[in-house]
Design a protein around this motif. Structure first.
Motif, short mmCIF file in Angstrom:
data_model
loop_
_atom_site.label_atom_id
_atom_site.label_comp_id
_atom_site.label_asym_id
_atom_site.label_seq_id
_atom_site.Cartn_x
_atom_site.Cartn_y
_atom_site.Cartn_z
N LEU A 5 0.71 -1.25 0.08
CA LEU A 5 0.10 -0.14 -0.08
C LEU A 5 0.82 1.24 -0.05
O LEU A 5 0.37 2.32 -0.16
CB LEU A 5 -0.73 -0.04 1.14
N ARG A 6 2.20 1.13 0.33
CA ARG A 6 2.92 2.38 0.23
C ARG A 6 3.30 2.94 -1.19
O ARG A 6 3.72 4.10 -1.22
CB ARG A 6 4.17 1.94 0.75
N LEU A 7 2.69 2.20 -2.06
CA LEU A 7 2.93 2.65 -3.45
C LEU A 7 1.59 3.42 -3.94
O LEU A 7 1.74 4.09 -4.93
CB LEU A 7 3.18 1.50 -4.59
N ALA A 8 0.68 3.55 -3.00
CA ALA A 8 -0.66 4.13 -3.34
C ALA A 8 -0.55 5.45 -2.68
O ALA A 8 0.10 5.85 -1.62
CB ALA A 8 -1.72 3.37 -2.97
N PRO A 9 -1.45 6.43 -3.45
CA PRO A 9 -1.30 7.67 -2.81
C PRO A 9 -1.87 7.64 -1.19
O PRO A 9 -2.99 6.88 -0.83
CB PRO A 9 -2.09 8.72 -3.77
N PRO A 10 -1.44 8.33 -0.23
CA PRO A 10 -2.00 8.18 1.30
C PRO A 10 -3.37 8.56 1.36
O PRO A 10 -4.21 7.87 2.26
CB PRO A 10 -1.19 9.29 1.87
N ASP A 11 -3.82 9.59 0.61
CA ASP A 11 -5.32 9.88 0.58
C ASP A 11 -6.27 8.64 0.14
O ASP A 11 -7.47 8.48 0.35
CB ASP A 11 -5.81 11.02 0.09
N ALA A 12 -5.93 7.72 -0.60
CA ALA A 12 -6.41 6.75 -1.38
C ALA A 12 -6.58 5.49 -0.33
O ALA A 12 -7.63 4.72 -0.54
CB ALA A 12 -5.88 6.31 -2.70
N VAL A 13 -5.47 5.29 0.66
CA VAL A 13 -5.52 4.18 1.24
C VAL A 13 -5.74 4.31 2.79
O VAL A 13 -5.82 3.66 3.60
CB VAL A 13 -4.20 3.18 1.16
N GLY A 14 -5.78 5.81 3.02
CA GLY A 14 -5.58 5.96 4.60
C GLY A 14 -6.96 5.65 5.40
O GLY A 14 -6.90 5.36 6.76
N ASP A 15 -8.06 5.38 4.83
CA ASP A 15 -9.27 5.04 5.43
C ASP A 15 -9.52 3.38 5.49
O ASP A 15 -10.45 3.11 5.92
CB ASP A 15 -10.49 5.66 4.96
#
Length: 42
Positions: A5-15
């Motif tokens: 998940l660290r490859l995804a934008p933080p706002d897309a995976v934060g929740d």
């Protein structure tokens, strides 16, 4: 299966909720602590 998940934008995976299970003996879900990715990373 694992996903980096660290490859995804933080706002897309934060929740996304953090889900734990007993992967050694029973493969049953463990009680939820109500945490999400944002609680652990940011």
């Amino acid at each position: 299966m694992a996903v980096n998940l660290r490859l995804a934008p933080p706002d897309a995976v934060g929740d996304l909720p953090i889900d734990h299970f007993d992967g050694l003996d029973t493969f049953e879900d463990l009680p939820s602590k109500g945490l999400c990715v944002r609680d652990l990373w940011f």
